[in-house]
Design a protein around this motif. Sequence first.
Motif, mmCIF file in Angstrom:
data_model
loop_
_atom_site.group_PDB
_atom_site.id
_atom_site.type_symbol
_atom_site.label_atom_id
_atom_site.label_comp_id
_atom_site.label_asym_id
_atom_site.label_seq_id
_atom_site.Cartn_x
_atom_site.Cartn_y
_atom_site.Cartn_z
ATOM 1 N N HIS A 1 -2.855 32.740 12.152
ATOM 2 C CA HIS A 1 -3.698 33.146 11.240
ATOM 3 C C HIS A 1 -3.260 32.529 9.939
ATOM 4 O O HIS A 1 -2.305 32.463 9.446
ATOM 5 C CB HIS A 1 -3.809 34.536 10.897
ATOM 6 N N ILE A 2 -4.289 31.765 9.169
ATOM 7 C CA ILE A 2 -4.111 31.258 7.669
ATOM 8 C C ILE A 2 -4.903 31.801 6.980
ATOM 9 O O ILE A 2 -6.227 31.843 7.114
ATOM 10 C CB ILE A 2 -4.297 29.736 8.018
ATOM 11 N N ASP A 3 -4.252 32.601 6.049
ATOM 12 C CA ASP A 3 -5.111 33.606 5.060
ATOM 13 C C ASP A 3 -6.337 34.500 5.783
ATOM 14 O O ASP A 3 -7.383 34.523 5.499
ATOM 15 C CB ASP A 3 -5.731 32.844 4.033
ATOM 16 N N GLY A 4 -5.646 35.115 7.162
ATOM 17 C CA GLY A 4 -6.479 36.118 7.942
ATOM 18 C C GLY A 4 -7.571 35.159 8.729
ATOM 19 O O GLY A 4 -8.183 36.037 9.556
ATOM 20 N N LYS B 1 -0.837 29.696 0.695
ATOM 21 C CA LYS B 1 -1.511 30.368 2.005
ATOM 22 C C LYS B 1 -0.678 31.284 2.666
ATOM 23 O O LYS B 1 0.687 30.886 2.871
ATOM 24 C CB LYS B 1 -2.182 29.331 2.795
ATOM 25 N N LYS B 2 -1.165 32.481 3.303
ATOM 26 C CA LYS B 2 -0.252 33.072 4.203
ATOM 27 C C LYS B 2 -0.562 32.859 5.503
ATOM 28 O O LYS B 2 -1.568 33.005 6.302
ATOM 29 C CB LYS B 2 -0.394 34.734 3.956
#
Length: 155
Positions: free
Chosen positions: A49-52, A68-69
């Motif tokens: 997941h990258i930013d969800g 980014k998360k």
Amino acid sequence: MTKLSINGKPRDVDLPGDTPLLWVLRDELGLTGTKFGCGMALCGACTVHIDGLPGRACVTPISTLAGKKVVTIEAIGADKVGGAVQAAWIELGVPQCGYCQAGQIMSATALLKRKPKPTDADIDDAMTGNICRCGTYGRIRAAIKHAAGEQGEPA
Ligand code: FES
Ligand code: FES
């Protein structure tokens, strides 16, 4: 130096910006749950997941991830939806060889976070890029429905 956020932790990576995220996860950070399949964004084994949103780590240069998360299979169980998906996978005995399943779970979790009650068409749309050479597609569909609180029986 590239600053990444992986599973809620800051990670500084001293590698060229065009290095694929998958290499960093597996070889630098020891997060080997995310798998290498094709290396060409064709199989979904490397889904994170990258930013969800689901993203293919094999074709994602780390230079694109500033701010980014990233969340990987190692942390998805801490998420309420991700935990429900993993529990459904276990309950319905989805995996065979297991190689594709981290990617399947990441795509399924992203779908259910976006659409808590997906239709068959939603599932087709979200999961079409995740290939399973063992053909567990029927159980994957059932497990997604199970995690969504609907009737999902093993296929
Ligand atoms: S390894 Fe990334 S999509 Fe196949
Ligand atoms: S369980 Fe073997 S490739 Fe999917």
